[in-house]
Design a protein around this motif. Structure first.
Motif, short mmCIF file in Angstrom:
data_model
loop_
_atom_site.label_atom_id
_atom_site.label_comp_id
_atom_site.label_asym_id
_atom_site.label_seq_id
_atom_site.Cartn_x
_atom_site.Cartn_y
_atom_site.Cartn_z
N PHE A 550 0.96 -1.18 -0.15
CA PHE A 550 0.03 0.03 -0.12
C PHE A 550 0.91 1.38 0.07
O PHE A 550 0.52 2.25 -0.65
CB PHE A 550 -0.84 0.18 0.97
CG PHE A 550 -1.94 1.20 1.46
CD1 PHE A 550 -2.92 1.18 0.42
CD2 PHE A 550 -1.70 2.36 2.03
CE1 PHE A 550 -4.01 2.28 0.53
CE2 PHE A 550 -2.53 3.29 2.07
CZ PHE A 550 -3.73 3.28 1.34
N ASN A 551 1.93 1.17 0.87
CA ASN A 551 2.59 2.55 0.99
C ASN A 551 3.65 2.75 -0.29
O ASN A 551 4.08 3.71 -0.51
CB ASN A 551 3.42 2.38 2.33
CG ASN A 551 2.48 2.17 3.32
OD1 ASN A 551 1.48 2.96 3.39
ND2 ASN A 551 2.93 1.87 4.53
N ILE A 552 4.13 1.69 -0.82
CA ILE A 552 5.01 1.82 -1.73
C ILE A 552 4.57 1.51 -3.21
O ILE A 552 5.08 2.45 -4.07
CB ILE A 552 6.21 0.81 -1.32
CG1 ILE A 552 7.02 1.28 0.13
CG2 ILE A 552 7.45 0.99 -2.57
CD1 ILE A 552 7.95 0.48 0.44
N PHE A 553 3.91 0.35 -3.41
CA PHE A 553 3.77 -0.05 -4.81
C PHE A 553 2.30 0.58 -5.48
O PHE A 553 2.37 0.95 -6.23
CB PHE A 553 3.67 -1.48 -4.93
CG PHE A 553 5.17 -2.22 -4.34
CD1 PHE A 553 6.29 -1.71 -4.80
CD2 PHE A 553 5.06 -3.15 -3.25
CE1 PHE A 553 7.44 -2.23 -4.32
CE2 PHE A 553 6.23 -3.71 -2.93
CZ PHE A 553 7.50 -3.39 -3.33
N PHE A 554 1.33 0.57 -4.41
CA PHE A 554 0.16 1.03 -4.94
C PHE A 554 0.37 2.49 -5.25
O PHE A 554 -0.34 2.86 -6.46
CB PHE A 554 -0.83 0.82 -3.75
CG PHE A 554 -2.17 1.25 -4.18
CD1 PHE A 554 -2.82 0.95 -5.25
CD2 PHE A 554 -2.65 2.30 -3.46
CE1 PHE A 554 -4.09 1.11 -5.43
CE2 PHE A 554 -4.02 2.96 -3.86
CZ PHE A 554 -4.95 2.31 -4.83
N PRO A 555 0.87 3.38 -4.84
CA PRO A 555 0.94 4.68 -5.33
C PRO A 555 1.46 4.78 -6.80
O PRO A 555 1.02 5.75 -7.38
CB PRO A 555 1.79 5.46 -4.30
CG PRO A 555 1.65 4.78 -2.97
CD PRO A 555 1.64 3.20 -3.34
N VAL A 556 2.46 3.91 -7.14
CA VAL A 556 2.95 3.97 -8.38
C VAL A 556 2.04 3.06 -9.43
O VAL A 556 1.62 3.52 -10.26
CB VAL A 556 4.35 3.48 -8.55
CG1 VAL A 556 4.94 3.36 -9.82
CG2 VAL A 556 5.24 4.23 -7.46
N PHE A 557 1.38 1.97 -9.00
CA PHE A 557 0.74 1.30 -9.73
C PHE A 557 -0.64 1.76 -10.07
O PHE A 557 -1.32 1.46 -11.19
CB PHE A 557 0.45 -0.32 -9.23
CG PHE A 557 1.50 -1.26 -9.51
CD1 PHE A 557 2.19 -1.32 -10.64
CD2 PHE A 557 2.02 -2.25 -8.48
CE1 PHE A 557 2.92 -2.25 -11.08
CE2 PHE A 557 2.83 -3.12 -8.67
CZ PHE A 557 3.33 -3.21 -10.26
#
Length: 1102
Positions: A550-557
């Motif tokens: 949630f904190n690292i990948f989701f903001p980009v995906f």
């Protein structure tokens, strides 16, 4: 330069040592192979000093030069050792700077897989409503193995290129050295300018080379490249960790190979064959190095000609036979002549030439057969060349000559089948790998730029890649993914890289990545040594995975696939739920395993639900998916288990509280903590219970809160009731009321009656009185004050803990129930909770307060009517007022107050002092009204007693440091009114008595039974009994026939405290006198006499 000087010094000193030993007379004989006994022809640098020292120590004195030389060569094959007390030290035979730093990477792990696991790559299709039965590992081993098969990682910790394995087992070092040989051959055969140089007088090096280069070997006279190319080649040599001696051999043979070739491409087989015929055992420092080098050359030939090339069977057997001869050291290096070795090499060269000229697969210009037949070897060799651009002393940086080195590396393209596009892809991949190892951002930036040059449609046999490289650089990694595309096909198929980052492909990528993350977590659990249940560890690890998603990948995906986080949460939730549900079915008691698993599972479920909701809010498409997860329903399992645990704690705590009170001796805990030790322990165990309950991190409802508050209430209430039962009623402390008499002076009877008839105190009461000493009463009072304080802190702590637990419960219920229903239920719930808290803790506070007031009253009564009974109560105004003034007894009160104030806490000091003050006023009034036949007061005595009362008030005011003046004055009003009645004329008092008697006769007496007031008949008749007045005595004699005071002997007994009065009729602190039952019955006859006397007076008046 410094290393050369040290080496020369070492050799000089060693020679001097040997010369000294051989000329010192310790050597009797020197033997040499030629039979000479002279040492003039001996090479001291080739003699073993250890061998000569051994000969001297053995006492033989005979040195064999051949044996000393043989020993020297044997020792040279191993590092030089120095044995000392501090430990063994060794010297490297090569320059460590040239070799570079040791590898920073861990060796690759061996993955053992089974065929049944490899046969399926589909994700688990298990659903929550159909729970499987797992073994002790909860299916984690299978998951870890399946994940390892889906995404095999190389020794670098990131996915490999998926190239076919090398049949001959060539190592990384073998590939690196062969790559350098190919580069050097390509340089010499490419037409780069060369010129002969007799001696390189001055060698200019790059900044990097100056740190690495060794000058131990003298340069030989041979054809040289131009100075610029020579420096670059030397830098590449150092980067690829090739020794100068080996470089010289390769250089020499490649120059010869280039000189013989007039046209055509160079290939690996030609290089290996040239080196095998041109390099010998004598070119190596030891046998081991030579064998390793020769084995590498043979493996290269075998990989290319035997395993990769399509040859007739006869030629395959010929290659196999020739390579076997080369491998055999005895046959190749000893038995075979040079001509025979040339013949073997020629046989291999003929087969290799046929293979070289076979038709290529793609029909490209300059294409050779090896481009596609040995592409797996070619790619690996090219990777080793590309890795040479990374500084071996600082792996996160490129060398200054990186650009020139890449230009030189391109000379190998025709041999390896590398194109510009393939070069960009491989170089970008090398940058990515180095970035993973070093975490250097500039390398990732270079990789992104490099991949942007790659044309679309590049096909690589490549396994699924997961986005685990470096989460902190994930945005840059996604930029890299945008440049090279995403993986779109199954694991074992060839994968095309495409820039089309559609949501469906991102979804596929996320699913595979989550599967890989689950596999890594499963492997962590299997390898963990922690003594925690695997399901608890699994929940904690999966929660970390979800948070990172949630904190690292989701903001980009989310810019490509908004539902990516929802997918991740669903897969994590399902995976854990499949393993949790069987465990929940078997949970029946709150064991350590059950507690840890339920807590971790509840935290994971709560966190996944939060992330799921947040992802849906980000997605803004709740209509497309279920708005909520199917929670694990942990509260249904944990609720009854926790309630059983609380009930068990209830019984345990009550039992322990009773035991603590039985052992309590009511001594202060310390000088600063003046409460009893038992109450501190009671609150400690209550607080531990509260912490344990809320520290379980499990869902709680109002039933659990009620059970917890029940523990608190019954524990503290039981403690308070036992403290109360240890007390005694203060009426046991009061002396009995004496009989009523009238004052007389002249009568002198021969026999006087004893006045005080005491009743023996019950043994149980007497034992408790002995235990209830003043210090112990003070400690009890301090303990009650401590309870009042700690109850408030305990209530606040429980309220705060409940407030933390309750929001998560409200959130879970909000996912199921409508909002409008929740609002009304929430209001009712909060009211119920507040009422529960208020009822529990208010009762405890009130009970502690009531018992505290009772102890305060008991302290005051004990001081005045028990401890100071003989010193104060029985001697005040006895016989003569003027000689027994109150001021004579105030020092006793001062001593008592000092002791009491030293025992009690400051918060109850005024309450205790006030209690003693009230008891002293009660004692003062008791002396005035129930002082007995020995006390009679004249008008002049009243003035003195008023002064004494004023002194008593000022004593307790203590110049403003004691009780408040207004409070002191208020409590002294009743005593002042009694003194006022004594100051009235006898006729006035008699008239007041007649009025009071008339009310009694009319049934209008407002005085309550057992109480007295200033104007009632009981008080007035006692005032007349203690007035030193003839008229009063006469009235009492005529109307009531009271005996004379002189008829009684009321001197105090020797042990007045061992017995208690029959009943008490002493004033209570409420400013009213409370009479005992016996006193009430005796006064019935008095009332009748008062009524009769009143009627007679009225008749006379008429």
């Amino acid at each position: 330069m410094e290393q050369d000087i040290l080496l020369q010094r070492y050799r000089r000193d060693r020679r001097k040592l040997l010369e000294f030993l051989l000329s010192s007379g310790l050597i009797e004989e020197v033997r040499s192979p030629s039979g000479s006994t002279s040492l003039t022809d001996a090479d001291f640098d080739k003699l073993s000093a250890d061998f000569i020292l051994h000969c001297i120590k053995s006492g033989g004195g005979v040195v064999d030069v051949s044996e000393a030389s043989k020993m020297y060569y044997t020792e040279s094959a191993h590092p030089i050792m120095i044995h000392s007390r501090l430990g063994d030290m060794y010297f490297l035979t090569s320059n460590p700077d040239v070799a570079g730093s040791p590898p920073r990477r861990v060796p690759p792990s061996t993955i053992v897989s089974s065929s049944n696991h490899a046969s399926s790559s589909k994700p688990d299709s298990f659903k929550m409503n159909g729970v499987e039965t797992y073994g002790d590992d909860y299916g984690l081993k299978h998951k870890a193995e399946a994940a390892a098969l889906r995404a095999p990682l190389g020794d670098s910790g990131i996915p490999s290129l998926g190239l076919p394995s090398l049949k001959t087992g060539l190592s990384d070092d073998d590939l690196r050295e062969s790559a350098y040989e190919l580069l050097l051959a390509s340089v010499f055969t490419s037409g780069v300018e060369m010129f002969p140089v007799e001696d390189r007088k001055k060698e200019k090096n790059s900044k990097f080379l100056s740190r690495l280069k060794s000058k131990r070997e003298k340069p030989q006279s041979q054809p040289q490249l131009s100075e610029r190319h020579a420096e670059l080649i030397d830098t590449i040599r150092a980067q690829m960790q090739i020794s100068e001696a080996m470089n010289a051999c390769i250089w020499r043979n490649m120059v010869q190979l280039a000189a013989r070739r007039t046209c055509g491409q160079i290939d690996l087989t030609q290089i290996s064959l040239e080196l095998l015929i041109g390099i010998f055992r004598s070119d190596f420092s030891n046998e081991k190095s030579y064998i390793q080098w020769k084995s590498r050359q043979v493996n290269i030939l075998e990989e290319l000609l035997y395993f990769s090339a399509k040859l007739p069977e006869t030629e395959r057997l010929l290659i196999q036979s020739c390579l076997a001869k080369i491998r055999d050291t005895k046959e190749w290096d000893v038995a075979m002549s040079p001509a025979q070795r040339v013949e073997v090499i020629s046989s291999i060269r003929q087969v290799a030439s046929k293979v070289f000229f076979q038709q290529g697969k793609f029909g490209l210009q300059s294409e050779t057969y090896y481009w596609h037949a040995a592409y797996h070897l070619n790619i690996r060799l090219y990777e080793k060349l590309l890795n040479g651009v990374f500084d071996i002393l600082d792996e996160g940086q490129l060398i200054e000559e990186a650009g020139a080195m890449l230009s030189l590396i391109k000379l190998t393209w025709s041999s390896l089948g590398i194109t510009d596009k393939l070069h960009n892809a491989l170089y970008g991949w090398a940058l990515v790998q180095q970035f993973v190892h070093t975490d250097e951002d500039t390398l990732l930036e270079h990789a992104v730029l490099q991949f942007q040059r790659v044309a679309l449609g590049l096909t690589i046999n490549y396994k699924t890649i997961t986005y685990i490289l470096k989460p902190v650089r994930f945005r840059k990694v996604m930029a890299l993914a945008s440049a090279i595309g995403l993986l779109t096909t199954d694991d074992c198929a060839e994968i095309k890289l495409t820039v089309n980052t559609s949501g469906q492909k991102i979804k596929y990528h996320v699913e595979r990545s989550v599967e890989a993350a689950i596999g890594r977590v499963a492997n962590i659990i299997l390898e963990s040594k922690e003594k925690i249940h695997p399901l608890a560890l699994l929940a904690n690890q999966l929660r970390l995975v979800a948070e990172r998603e949630f904190n690292i990948f989701f903001p980009v995906f989310r810019q490509w696939s908004p539902e990516s986080m929802v997918i991740s949460v669903q897969k994590l939730h399902q995976f854990y739920g499949e393993r949790l549900i069987p465990f929940l079915k078997g949970a029946s008691s709150l064991s350590e395993d059950v507690r840890s698993v339920l807590s971790a599972a509840y935290t994971l479920d709560h966190e996944l639900g939060r992330l799921y909701t947040s992802a849906l809010e980000e997605q803004k498409a709740k209509h497309s998916l279920r708005p909520y997860l199917d929670h694990y329903q942990i509260e249904k399992v944990s609720g009854p288990i926790i309630l059983d645990w609380v009930i068990g704690q209830h019984a345990h705590i009550l039992e322990w509280t009773g035991r603590a009170l039985e052992l309590e001796d009511w001594e202060p805990l310390s000088f600063h903590q003046r409460q009893a030790a038992s109450i501190v322990e009671v609150f400690r165990i209550l607080e531990e219970t509260v912490d344990q309950l809320f520290g379980m991190n499990l869902p709680l409802d109002i039933t659990h809160l009620q059970a917890l508050l029940s523990i608190v209430f019954h524990t503290l209430d039981g403690y308070l009731q036992r403290v109360l039962n240890q007390l005694v009623e203060k009426n046991h402390l009061y002396p009995s009321a004496p009989p009523l008499t009238r004052y007389t002076e002249t009568a002198i009877p021969l026999i006087k009656k004893r006045l005080n008839e005491y009743k023996v105190i019950d043994d149980n009461v007497l034992d408790r009185l002995k235990e209830l000493t003043m210090p112990k009463l003070c400690i009890r009072l301090n303990t009650l004050q401590y309870i009042q304080k700690q109850v408030g802190q305990l209530e606040d702590g429980i309220r705060k803990s409940w407030a933390v637990v309750r929001p998560s419960l409200d959130q879970t219920q909000a996912e199921i129930e409508p909002v409008e229903i929740l609002e009304s239920d929430s209001l009712t719930h909060h009211e119920a909770v507040d009422e529960l808290f208020a009822t529990t803790f208010s009762i405890i506070r009130d009970t502690a307060k009531d018992i505290g007031e009772k102890i305060c009253d008991l302290i005051g009564a004990r001081v005045v009517f028990w401890d100071l009974r003989d010193a104060f109560l029985f001697h005040l105004y006895r016989g003569d007022v003027e000689s027994t003034r109150l001021e004579n007894f105030l020092p006793n009160f001062d001593t008592v107050l000092d002791n009491v104030c030293g025992l009690i806490v400051d918060t109850v000091r005024d309450l205790v002092v006030l209690s003693i003050y009230k008891a002293s006023l009660e004692g003062f009034v008791w002396v005035l009204l129930d002082g007995g036949p020995c006390r009679a007061f004249s008008d002049s005595d009243i003035i003195l007693m008023e002064e004494d009362l004023l002194s008593l008030k000022e004593f307790f005011i203590a110049d403003g440091e004691g009780l408040q003046r207004s409070l002191v004055e208020q409590e002294a009003k009743f005593a002042e009114r009694i003194l006022h009645i004594f100051s009235l004329q006898t006729e006035t008092v008699i008239q007041m008595l007649m009025s009071a008697s008339e009310l009694i006769s009319m049934g209008l007496d407002s005085n309550k039974p057992g109480h007295t007031s200033m104007g009632d008949a009981h008080t007035l008749i006692r005032v007349l009994c203690h007035k030193k007045d003839r008229e009063a005595s006469k009235f009492l004699k005529v109307q009531y026939q009271l005996p004379m005071s002189s008829d009684y002997d009321d001197s105090p007994l020797g042990d007045s405290t061992s017995r208690s009065p029959l009943m008490s009729d002493v004033l209570k602190r409420s400013a009213s006198i409370r009479w005992n039952k016996k006193g009430q019955s005796s006064f019935k006859s008095v009332k009748k006499k008062i009524q009769g006397a009143t009627n007679d007076i009225r008749n006379v008046a008429r």
